[in-house]
Design a protein around this motif. Structure first.
Motif, PDB file in Angstrom:
ATOM      1  N   THR A  93       0.819  -1.215   0.000  1.00 49.49           N
ATOM      2  CA  THR A  93       0.000   0.000   0.000  1.00 49.49           C
ATOM      3  C   THR A  93       0.856   1.270   0.000  1.00 49.49           C
ATOM      4  O   THR A  93       0.310   2.372   0.118  1.00 49.49           O
ATOM      5  N   LEU A  94       2.152   1.110  -0.139  1.00 47.53           N
ATOM      6  CA  LEU A  94       3.049   2.265  -0.131  1.00 47.53           C
ATOM      7  C   LEU A  94       2.808   3.145  -1.362  1.00 47.53           C
ATOM      8  O   LEU A  94       2.767   2.648  -2.483  1.00 47.53           O
ATOM      9  N   GLU A  95       2.623   4.433  -1.127  1.00 46.35           N
ATOM     10  CA  GLU A  95       2.476   5.402  -2.220  1.00 46.35           C
ATOM     11  C   GLU A  95       3.556   6.460  -2.051  1.00 46.35           C
ATOM     12  O   GLU A  95       3.488   7.283  -1.142  1.00 46.35           O
ATOM     13  N   ARG A  96       4.552   6.405  -2.933  1.00 47.30           N
ATOM     14  CA  ARG A  96       5.694   7.321  -2.791  1.00 47.30           C
ATOM     15  C   ARG A  96       6.426   7.415  -4.126  1.00 47.30           C
ATOM     16  O   ARG A  96       6.483   6.443  -4.888  1.00 47.30           O
ATOM     17  N   THR A  97       6.944   8.578  -4.397  1.00 49.45           N
ATOM     18  CA  THR A  97       7.744   8.802  -5.603  1.00 49.45           C
ATOM     19  C   THR A  97       9.207   8.930  -5.191  1.00 49.45           C
ATOM     20  O   THR A  97       9.544   9.738  -4.323  1.00 49.45           O
ATOM     21  N   PHE A  98      10.057   8.115  -5.805  1.00 54.42           N
ATOM     22  CA  PHE A  98      11.495   8.164  -5.552  1.00 54.42           C
ATOM     23  C   PHE A  98      12.191   8.738  -6.797  1.00 54.42           C
ATOM     24  O   PHE A  98      11.965   8.257  -7.904  1.00 54.42           O
ATOM     25  N   THR A  99      13.016   9.739  -6.577  1.00 54.00           N
ATOM     26  CA  THR A  99      13.779  10.325  -7.671  1.00 54.00           C
ATOM     27  C   THR A  99      15.166   9.703  -7.701  1.00 54.00           C
ATOM     28  O   THR A  99      15.888   9.741  -6.699  1.00 54.00           O
ATOM     29  N   ILE A 100      15.527   9.149  -8.845  1.00 56.36           N
ATOM     30  CA  ILE A 100      16.783   8.425  -8.982  1.00 56.36           C
ATOM     31  C   ILE A 100      17.620   9.062 -10.080  1.00 56.36           C
ATOM     32  O   ILE A 100      17.205   9.084 -11.248  1.00 56.36           O
ATOM     33  N   ARG A 101      18.767   9.597  -9.723  1.00 55.75           N
ATOM     34  CA  ARG A 101      19.697  10.131 -10.717  1.00 55.75           C
ATOM     35  C   ARG A 101      20.520   8.963 -11.246  1.00 55.75           C
ATOM     36  O   ARG A 101      21.066   8.189 -10.470  1.00 55.75           O
ATOM     37  N   ILE A 102      20.619   8.856 -12.569  1.00 57.29           N
ATOM     38  CA  ILE A 102      21.218   7.645 -13.124  1.00 57.29           C
ATOM     39  C   ILE A 102      21.966   7.940 -14.419  1.00 57.29           C
ATOM     40  O   ILE A 102      21.571   8.792 -15.212  1.00 57.29           O
ATOM     41  N   ASN A 103      23.048   7.228 -14.615  1.00 56.04           N
ATOM     42  CA  ASN A 103      23.839   7.310 -15.833  1.00 56.04           C
ATOM     43  C   ASN A 103      23.071   6.665 -16.979  1.00 56.04           C
ATOM     44  O   ASN A 103      22.406   5.644 -16.801  1.00 56.04           O
ATOM     45  N   ASP A 104      23.173   7.266 -18.172  1.00 59.25           N
ATOM     46  CA  ASP A 104      22.426   6.766 -19.331  1.00 59.25           C
ATOM     47  C   ASP A 104      22.727   5.307 -19.645  1.00 59.25           C
ATOM     48  O   ASP A 104      21.839   4.501 -19.891  1.00 59.25           O
ATOM     49  N   GLY A 105      24.023   4.953 -19.663  1.00 63.12           N
ATOM     50  CA  GLY A 105      24.392   3.583 -19.993  1.00 63.12           C
ATOM     51  C   GLY A 105      23.865   2.583 -18.995  1.00 63.12           C
ATOM     52  O   GLY A 105      23.531   1.449 -19.337  1.00 63.12           O
ATOM     53  N   VAL A 106      23.754   3.002 -17.737  1.00 58.82           N
ATOM     54  CA  VAL A 106      23.208   2.142 -16.692  1.00 58.82           C
ATOM     55  C   VAL A 106      21.683   2.099 -16.782  1.00 58.82           C
ATOM     56  O   VAL A 106      21.063   1.047 -16.631  1.00 58.82           O
ATOM     57  N   ALA A 107      21.064   3.248 -17.049  1.00 61.32           N
ATOM     58  CA  ALA A 107      19.605   3.338 -17.097  1.00 61.32           C
ATOM     59  C   ALA A 107      19.009   2.409 -18.141  1.00 61.32           C
ATOM     60  O   ALA A 107      17.939   1.829 -17.947  1.00 61.32           O
ATOM     61  N   ALA A 108      19.701   2.252 -19.266  1.00 66.54           N
ATOM     62  CA  ALA A 108      19.168   1.449 -20.361  1.00 66.54           C
ATOM     63  C   ALA A 108      18.906   0.011 -19.949  1.00 66.54           C
ATOM     64  O   ALA A 108      18.021  -0.655 -20.494  1.00 66.54           O
ATOM     65  N   THR A 109      19.671  -0.481 -18.977  1.00 73.30           N
ATOM     66  CA  THR A 109      19.496  -1.871 -18.556  1.00 73.30           C
ATOM     67  C   THR A 109      18.909  -1.980 -17.147  1.00 73.30           C
ATOM     68  O   THR A 109      18.132  -2.880 -16.871  1.00 73.30           O
ATOM     69  N   LEU A 110      19.262  -1.052 -16.264  1.00 70.31           N
ATOM     70  CA  LEU A 110      18.811  -1.171 -14.878  1.00 70.31           C
ATOM     71  C   LEU A 110      17.381  -0.703 -14.679  1.00 70.31           C
ATOM     72  O   LEU A 110      16.647  -1.266 -13.877  1.00 70.31           O
ATOM     73  N   ALA A 111      16.971   0.337 -15.405  1.00 72.76           N
ATOM     74  CA  ALA A 111      15.649   0.921 -15.176  1.00 72.76           C
ATOM     75  C   ALA A 111      14.536  -0.107 -15.358  1.00 72.76           C
ATOM     76  O   ALA A 111      13.603  -0.172 -14.549  1.00 72.76           O
ATOM     77  N   THR A 112      14.623  -0.921 -16.390  1.00 70.55           N
ATOM     78  CA  THR A 112      13.581  -1.925 -16.633  1.00 70.55           C
ATOM     79  C   THR A 112      13.486  -2.903 -15.472  1.00 70.55           C
ATOM     80  O   THR A 112      12.394  -3.191 -14.970  1.00 70.55           O
TER      81      THR A 112
END
Length: 298
Positions: A93-112
């Motif tokens: 039931t947790l409702e929260r927005t987390f802001t994550i600063r991320i490197n592009d090369g990492v985001a392409a694989t980690l975000a999913t």
């Protein structure tokens, strides 16, 4: 007399900054629109600033509001950690927005992986990924960024870190290009074709150039792009050679029509780490997210 600020008003302020709309903020906080509008009026009187002003059909925050927003977010995070420290966290039931600063090369694989892992058990959680800018600790300190994921470290006693994985840089070429069928190109072969360099700061030279120079070789960098993803797209439609994180090449190589290969050189491995501020070390919700991201990559 000016209204006194309390946590409820600060939550309204935070929602207004995130949504830029009284209606959307009301929906986020489960308030009526008139109640949210009254809260904005109280905020304006208490802070001595309009907070939001009309711009065309929408509303935009004032410079004061933009400066204040990270501090308010930090205060709310600390209050949340204090209140929930001894309570069992109800992830479902947790409702929260987390802001994550991320490197592009990492985001392409980690975000999913991160989005899928969190959505599976906490549908009310929103992961807001933002690109790298100035990789200072201030964004973690003031709460404008909850987590920082990427290469490198921030040497500061109030910043905590967790190693996620080691990354290797590999070469990428178009599958049907000049080197597409060469399984293990030599350094000399790599120097016969133009290269594309991925650098957010527009740098042309990197660790590979040091290796080539020591071997009496030189590559020609024909283009520099800001991210590894853009480099991969460029390689897919040209005869350029590029460098990319191995995880990115493995995950998207086939769909883009590119092939990856190990670079025949001792290039430094990249340590991809997760960083956060010490004030959120014991926050149950953030601790859960950190562990979820770590486990999603294992």
């Amino acid at each position: 007399m000016a209204d006194q600020l309390d946590l409820n008003l600060l939550r309204v302020f935070d929602a207004l900054m995130q949504d830029g709309s009284v209606t959307a903020a009301a929906e986020r906080l489960h308030l009526s629109i008139p109640a949210a509008s009254r809260a904005l009026g109280r905020l304006r009187r208490a802070m001595g600033d309009p907070i939001l002003v009309r711009a065309g059909r929408g509303m935009v925050p004032t410079p004061f509001a933009l400066r204040t927003a990270p501090r308010v977010r930090s205060l709310l995070d600390e209050a949340s950690a204090l209140i929930s420290a001894d309570r069992e966290l109800a992830i479902g039931t947790l409702e929260r927005t987390f802001t994550i600063r991320i490197n592009d090369g990492v985001a392409a694989t980690l975000a999913t992986a991160a989005v899928e892992a969190t959505a599976a058990v906490a549908p009310g959680v929103v992961l807001r990924f933002v690109g790298e800018g100035a990789e200072s600790a201030e964004a973690l300190r003031d709460g404008s960024v909850d987590l920082d994921i990427g290469a490198g470290d921030i040497a500061s006693p109030d910043i905590r870190s967790m190693l996620l994985y080691h990354e290797r840089v590999v070469g990428i070429v178009r599958a049907d290009g000049p080197l597409g069928r060469v399984r293990h190109p030599t350094l000399a072969q790599l120097c016969r074709h133009p290269h594309v360099s991925a650098s957010r700061r527009g740098r042309v030279r990197g660790p590979l150039d040091d290796v080539l120079e020591a071997a009496g070789l030189h590559r020609r960098v024909a283009a520099t792009v800001p991210t590894s993803a853009v480099a991969a797209f460029l390689v897919a439609s040209s005869d350029y050679i590029g460098l990319a994180p191995q995880r990115l090449a493995e995950q998207y190589g086939r769909s883009l029509g590119i092939r990856w290969f190990p670079i025949p050189a001792d290039l430094p491995e990249i340590e991809v780490s997760l960083l956060w501020h010490a004030r959120l070390d014991a926050d149950p919700a953030q601790r859960w997210l950190r562990e979820t991201i770590r486990d999603a990559l294992s």
